[in-house]
Design a protein around this motif. Structure first.
Motif, mmCIF file in Angstrom:
data_model
loop_
_atom_site.group_PDB
_atom_site.id
_atom_site.type_symbol
_atom_site.label_atom_id
_atom_site.label_comp_id
_atom_site.label_asym_id
_atom_site.label_seq_id
_atom_site.Cartn_x
_atom_site.Cartn_y
_atom_site.Cartn_z
ATOM 1 N N GLU A 135 -6.522 2.372 -4.257
ATOM 2 C CA GLU A 135 -6.692 2.299 -2.815
ATOM 3 C C GLU A 135 -7.923 3.080 -2.371
ATOM 4 O O GLU A 135 -8.384 3.993 -3.072
ATOM 5 N N PRO B 156 0.818 -1.216 0.000
ATOM 6 C CA PRO B 156 0.000 0.000 0.000
ATOM 7 C C PRO B 156 0.850 1.263 0.000
ATOM 8 O O PRO B 156 1.958 1.288 0.535
ATOM 9 N N GLN C 281 -3.225 -3.995 -5.667
ATOM 10 C CA GLN C 281 -2.096 -3.780 -6.568
ATOM 11 C C GLN C 281 -2.079 -4.907 -7.606
ATOM 12 O O GLN C 281 -2.107 -6.087 -7.228
ATOM 13 N N ASP D 48 -4.562 -5.639 0.340
ATOM 14 C CA ASP D 48 -4.306 -5.328 1.748
ATOM 15 C C ASP D 48 -5.511 -4.590 2.319
ATOM 16 O O ASP D 48 -6.033 -3.667 1.684
ATOM 17 N N ASP E 285 -8.878 0.990 5.579
ATOM 18 C CA ASP E 285 -8.057 1.173 4.391
ATOM 19 C C ASP E 285 -8.045 -0.098 3.552
ATOM 20 O O ASP E 285 -7.993 -1.217 4.098
ATOM 21 N N SER F 192 -6.302 -1.673 -0.252
ATOM 22 C CA SER F 192 -5.374 -1.461 -1.360
ATOM 23 C C SER F 192 -5.360 -2.676 -2.274
ATOM 24 O O SER F 192 -5.262 -3.819 -1.810
#
Length: 302
Positions: free
Chosen positions: A232, A28, A211, A184, A207, A209
């Motif tokens: 994110e 992140p 990728q 994440d 939060d 994230s």
């Protein structure tokens, strides 16, 4: 046949490097709690963040700009236990209209230091993938100046470099990692305490994230780096601040950011960039709304 064997060896090598998190991998950008740190490995991250806020319902035409350079250092004590230290360098300035005209107030310096401890309580490793769950605790230590003044008097607490208070947080982070992508999620709650007759409202945040490796599409020999697309999400709730024990109705609220970005990952380093765009901002009273937050970041494992 030789080409296929070479490719298999290359992919296998990548798998081994990928699952050994001492090698730099995607992670992140807008939160630190999921950064990978291997046993007896150091991690260093330096970021440059720029925040601008101009949506002011108060009529004072406030314009807030904040430059922040958080320096992150981490060390893997064991395979499961990692320690982090985060120290920001800050520059805050607000311009607003008062009866005497347009004025500017602000300060620059070292902010409050944050110590973070994370412990992996469960993990599941499979060929080419891993899943990890880790609780963490943090403590923000009042190292920043919290009593700065200018020609108009004492700066408002949000413009001070530090809060003056000792503020603990607790949280949980879940990471799912494969050869092509990583997810994440982090959930945390911060207990802000009182200093200088002022108390920032407690804060909770979720939060997320994602990728995804966009290049190279196919793994092979001689690859030096990997390009990841990043998306994110940051959902943040903050309670009202308190001044002399009285709630400030023009503080706190809910903000939801979406942050598209990009990462370039080599064996030991990562360069990354994101823009946090507020999708929802429900601020209390005349709370100032953010326009955007940009983050340029460099990370190294060694």
């Amino acid at each position: 046949m030789i080409h296929r064997i070479s490719k298999m060896i290359s992919v296998t090598t990548f798998c081994l490097l990928f699952l050994r998190v001492g090698i730099a991998v995607a992670a992140p950008v807008t939160f630190n709690t999921a950064l990978p740190v291997a046993r007896e490995e150091f991690l260093f991250r330096a970021q440059v963040k720029f925040l601008r806020s101009t949506d002011d319902p108060s009529g004072a035409d406030r314009e807030l700009t904040v430059w922040a350079v958080p320096i992150v250092a981490a060390y893997g004590i064991t395979e499961k236990l990692a320690l982090f230290g985060i120290l920001p360098v800050l520059d805050k300035e607000i311009k607003l209209t008062v009866p005497v005209g347009r004025v500017s107030r602000g300060d620059a310096g070292i902010g409050d230091f944050t110590a973070l401890t994370r412990y992996t309580i469960w993990k599941k490793d499979q060929p080419g993938r891993t899943l990890r769950l880790a609780p963490f605790i943090t403590l923000e230590i009042p190292t920043g100046d919290d009593n700065e003044t200018d020609s108009f008097g004492r700066l408002p607490q949000p413009l001070q470099m530090g809060s003056g208070s000792w503020d603990p947080s607790i949280g949980l982070v879940l990471t799912s990692q494969t050869l092509a992508r990583q997810i994440d999620t982090s959930l945390s709650y911060t207990f802000n305490t009182k200093a200088n007759n002022f108390e920032f409202g407690d804060a909770a945040r979720f939060d997320f994230s994602y990728q995804h490796r966009v290049w190279p599409r196919v793994l092979g020999a001689g690859i030096q780096g990997f390009l990841y697309g990043v998306l994110e999400s940051n959902l943040i709730w903050q309670d009202n601040n308190r001044v002399n024990g009285v709630e400030d109705g023009n503080s706190g609220g809910i903000t939801w950011y979406l942050a598209p970005g990009i990462q370039y990952v080599t064996k030991r380093t990562v360069a990354e960039f994101t823009v946090q765009i507020p999708v929802v901002q429900d601020m209390n009273g005349t709370g100032l709304e953010n326009d955007f937050i940009t983050t340029l970041s460099f990370r190294m494992n060694f």
